[in-house]
Motif scaffolding. Structure first.
Motif, PDB file in Angstrom:
ATOM      1  N   VAL A  33      14.344 -35.669  -2.266  1.00 11.29           N
ATOM      2  CA  VAL A  33      13.677 -34.371  -2.337  1.00 11.29           C
ATOM      3  C   VAL A  33      14.542 -33.346  -1.628  1.00 11.29           C
ATOM      4  O   VAL A  33      15.077 -33.614  -0.541  1.00 11.29           O
ATOM      5  CB  VAL A  33      12.283 -34.429  -1.668  1.00 11.29           C
ATOM      6  CG1 VAL A  33      11.539 -33.110  -1.862  1.00 11.29           C
ATOM      7  CG2 VAL A  33      11.461 -35.589  -2.225  1.00 11.29           C
ATOM      8  N   ASP A  34      14.675 -32.158  -2.212  1.00 14.94           N
ATOM      9  CA  ASP A  34      15.513 -31.139  -1.583  1.00 14.94           C
ATOM     10  C   ASP A  34      14.680 -30.313  -0.595  1.00 14.94           C
ATOM     11  O   ASP A  34      13.456 -30.473  -0.500  1.00 14.94           O
ATOM     12  CB  ASP A  34      16.222 -30.289  -2.641  1.00 14.94           C
ATOM     13  CG  ASP A  34      15.434 -29.086  -3.132  1.00 14.94           C
ATOM     14  OD1 ASP A  34      14.213 -28.992  -2.863  1.00 14.94           O
ATOM     15  OD2 ASP A  34      16.043 -28.233  -3.792  1.00 14.94           O
ATOM     16  N   PRO A  35      15.316 -29.433   0.204  1.00 14.92           N
ATOM     17  CA  PRO A  35      14.582 -28.718   1.260  1.00 14.92           C
ATOM     18  C   PRO A  35      13.506 -27.765   0.757  1.00 14.92           C
ATOM     19  O   PRO A  35      12.657 -27.329   1.543  1.00 14.92           O
ATOM     20  CB  PRO A  35      15.700 -27.936   1.979  1.00 14.92           C
ATOM     21  CG  PRO A  35      16.945 -28.693   1.699  1.00 14.92           C
ATOM     22  CD  PRO A  35      16.776 -29.222   0.313  1.00 14.92           C
ATOM     23  N   TRP A  36      13.507 -27.436  -0.527  1.00 15.62           N
ATOM     24  CA  TRP A  36      12.476 -26.582  -1.100  1.00 15.62           C
ATOM     25  C   TRP A  36      11.301 -27.405  -1.624  1.00 15.62           C
ATOM     26  O   TRP A  36      10.304 -26.879  -2.090  1.00 15.62           O
ATOM     27  CB  TRP A  36      13.084 -25.741  -2.226  1.00 15.62           C
ATOM     28  CG  TRP A  36      12.250 -24.596  -2.686  1.00 15.62           C
ATOM     29  CD1 TRP A  36      11.636 -24.467  -3.901  1.00 15.62           C
ATOM     30  CD2 TRP A  36      11.931 -23.395  -1.968  1.00 15.62           C
ATOM     31  NE1 TRP A  36      10.962 -23.265  -3.980  1.00 15.62           N
ATOM     32  CE2 TRP A  36      11.130 -22.588  -2.795  1.00 15.62           C
ATOM     33  CE3 TRP A  36      12.257 -22.928  -0.687  1.00 15.62           C
ATOM     34  CZ2 TRP A  36      10.644 -21.347  -2.398  1.00 15.62           C
ATOM     35  CZ3 TRP A  36      11.773 -21.692  -0.282  1.00 15.62           C
ATOM     36  CH2 TRP A  36      10.976 -20.914  -1.132  1.00 15.62           C
ATOM     37  N   GLY A  37      11.429 -28.748  -1.566  1.00 11.41           N
ATOM     38  CA  GLY A  37      10.383 -29.627  -2.055  1.00 11.41           C
ATOM     39  C   GLY A  37      10.576 -30.090  -3.475  1.00 11.41           C
ATOM     40  O   GLY A  37       9.699 -30.756  -4.043  1.00 11.41           O
ATOM     41  N   PHE A  51      16.667 -32.174   3.399  1.00 10.58           N
ATOM     42  CA  PHE A  51      16.635 -33.193   2.362  1.00 10.58           C
ATOM     43  C   PHE A  51      15.873 -34.412   2.872  1.00 10.58           C
ATOM     44  O   PHE A  51      15.962 -34.768   4.055  1.00 10.58           O
ATOM     45  CB  PHE A  51      18.054 -33.620   1.977  1.00 10.58           C
ATOM     46  CG  PHE A  51      18.784 -32.619   1.136  1.00 10.58           C
ATOM     47  CD1 PHE A  51      18.586 -32.560  -0.240  1.00 10.58           C
ATOM     48  CD2 PHE A  51      19.682 -31.739   1.717  1.00 10.58           C
ATOM     49  CE1 PHE A  51      19.254 -31.633  -1.019  1.00 10.58           C
ATOM     50  CE2 PHE A  51      20.364 -30.807   0.950  1.00 10.58           C
ATOM     51  CZ  PHE A  51      20.151 -30.750  -0.423  1.00 10.58           C
ATOM     52  N   VAL A  52      15.146 -35.061   1.987  1.00 12.95           N
ATOM     53  CA  VAL A  52      14.505 -36.343   2.288  1.00 12.95           C
ATOM     54  C   VAL A  52      15.051 -37.378   1.316  1.00 12.95           C
ATOM     55  O   VAL A  52      15.057 -37.152   0.101  1.00 12.95           O
ATOM     56  CB  VAL A  52      12.972 -36.253   2.155  1.00 12.95           C
ATOM     57  CG1 VAL A  52      12.345 -37.642   2.203  1.00 12.95           C
ATOM     58  CG2 VAL A  52      12.387 -35.381   3.269  1.00 12.95           C
ATOM     59  N   ALA A 106       9.837 -32.703   3.524  1.00  8.82           N
ATOM     60  CA  ALA A 106      11.007 -31.909   3.150  1.00  8.82           C
ATOM     61  C   ALA A 106      10.742 -30.426   3.341  1.00  8.82           C
ATOM     62  O   ALA A 106      11.567 -29.695   3.911  1.00  8.82           O
ATOM     63  CB  ALA A 106      11.394 -32.204   1.701  1.00  8.82           C
ATOM     64  N   ILE A 107       9.585 -29.965   2.902  1.00  6.25           N
ATOM     65  CA  ILE A 107       9.266 -28.544   2.959  1.00  6.25           C
ATOM     66  C   ILE A 107       9.100 -28.084   4.411  1.00  6.25           C
ATOM     67  O   ILE A 107       9.653 -27.060   4.821  1.00  6.25           O
ATOM     68  CB  ILE A 107       7.994 -28.248   2.146  1.00  6.25           C
ATOM     69  CG1 ILE A 107       8.250 -28.472   0.653  1.00  6.25           C
ATOM     70  CG2 ILE A 107       7.496 -26.829   2.398  1.00  6.25           C
ATOM     71  CD1 ILE A 107       7.000 -28.547  -0.192  1.00  6.25           C
TER      72      ILE A 107
END
Length: 275
Positions: free
Chosen positions: A225-229, A202-203, A196-197
């Motif tokens: 998981v969002d794009p910031w982890g 998004f995962v 994700a990071i």
């Protein structure tokens, strides 16, 4: 945008697994989800190759796929059917995922590229390549929740695939899985958060869980998981259906803050070591 995540303990009877999937589709639609994500091997988990072979058929003959497509159309819901065991026209098998739209139409297919051939310290030995043929192409498809990049389970360990998917525009990475308990406990969450990071995407990782009828056990812990982890959802080890709201604007926000996609450069081969 609301998504549903189904955590399953799939067994050796495709009809039973299909019923679980159909019920999840109906429930997800009634909870205002736009798309449902299901695990790897949603239709069949059976390591008895002889018994399993009788239930692995051509795509057009697969009862689980047919019922999921009909249920998606009836509910007006998009479905990422994590994967099914499918017999190819040449008689060999594929571990194949499907993206199905709200009319029941198959929008994309993805055959797992990296096959799980390992010997674990616990004594478990897995040879996916003994039964399945690896896929050869990455897949990105437009969906209502964003451009979806497809992968399956062991693919998670190969960062190059996710770089290719995000380079192709993917903002959501699907990682349906049936992780073993030892590898899941050690690596599952950290790898999902890393993907994700590094992709600023998004995962969504729908997983198998618990003790299966064929004797294996799987890790569970379906994650979003969002794009910031940040972990938005962790389903633990209990089978069931959960929901999470994702904001597509979050991808642009994170990529503006740390533009990892724009900063990527092709990496030449390291070549031979020099003295």
């Amino acid at each position: 945008m609301r998504i549903g995540v189904l955590q399953m303990t799939s067994g050796i009877d495709p009809a039973v697994n299909a019923a679980t999937l159909v019920e999840a589709i109906r429930t997800a639609a009634s909870n205002d989800a736009t798309m449902l994500f299901t695990p790897e091997m949603s239709g069949l988990i059976d390591r008895d190759r002889t018994r399993a072979a009788a239930n692995i058929v051509l795509e057009e003959d697969d009862e689980v796929l047919r019922r999921v497509r009909e249920a998606a159309a009836a509910a007006g819901l998009w479905v990422h059917l994590g994967s099914l065991a499918i017999r190819r026209p040449d008689g060999l098998f594929a571990n194949r995922g499907f993206v199905i739209d709200r009319t029941g139409t198959i929008r994309a297919r993805y055959d797992k590229m990296h096959l799980f051939d390992v010997d674990l310290p616990t004594g478990e030995s897995w040879r996916e390549s003994a039964s399945y043929v690896a896929g050869e192409a990455a897949v990105v498809v437009d969906t209502p929740v964003g451009k979806l990049g497809a992968s399956i389970c062991y693919d998670l360990r190969f960062a190059g695939l996710y770089a290719a998917l995000s380079d192709a525009g993917a903002t959501v990475l699907a990682v349906p899985a049936a992780f073993t308990r030892p590898t899941g406990a050690a690596h599952w969450e950290v790898l999902l958060r890393a993907r994700a990071i590094e992709s600023a995407a998004f995962v969504v990782a729908a997983a198998q869980t618990g003790q299966h009828a064929d004797g294996r056990t799987t890790h569970g812990h379906s994650l979003v998981v969002d794009p910031w982890g940040e972990v938005l959802l962790d389903m633990g080890e209990t089978p069931g259906l959960a929901f999470v709201d994702i904001d597509a604007a979050r991808v642009a926000d994170v990529r503006a803050r740390i533009p990892v996609i724009a900063h990527r450069r092709p990496i030449p081969s390291a070549g031979r070591p020099t003295a």
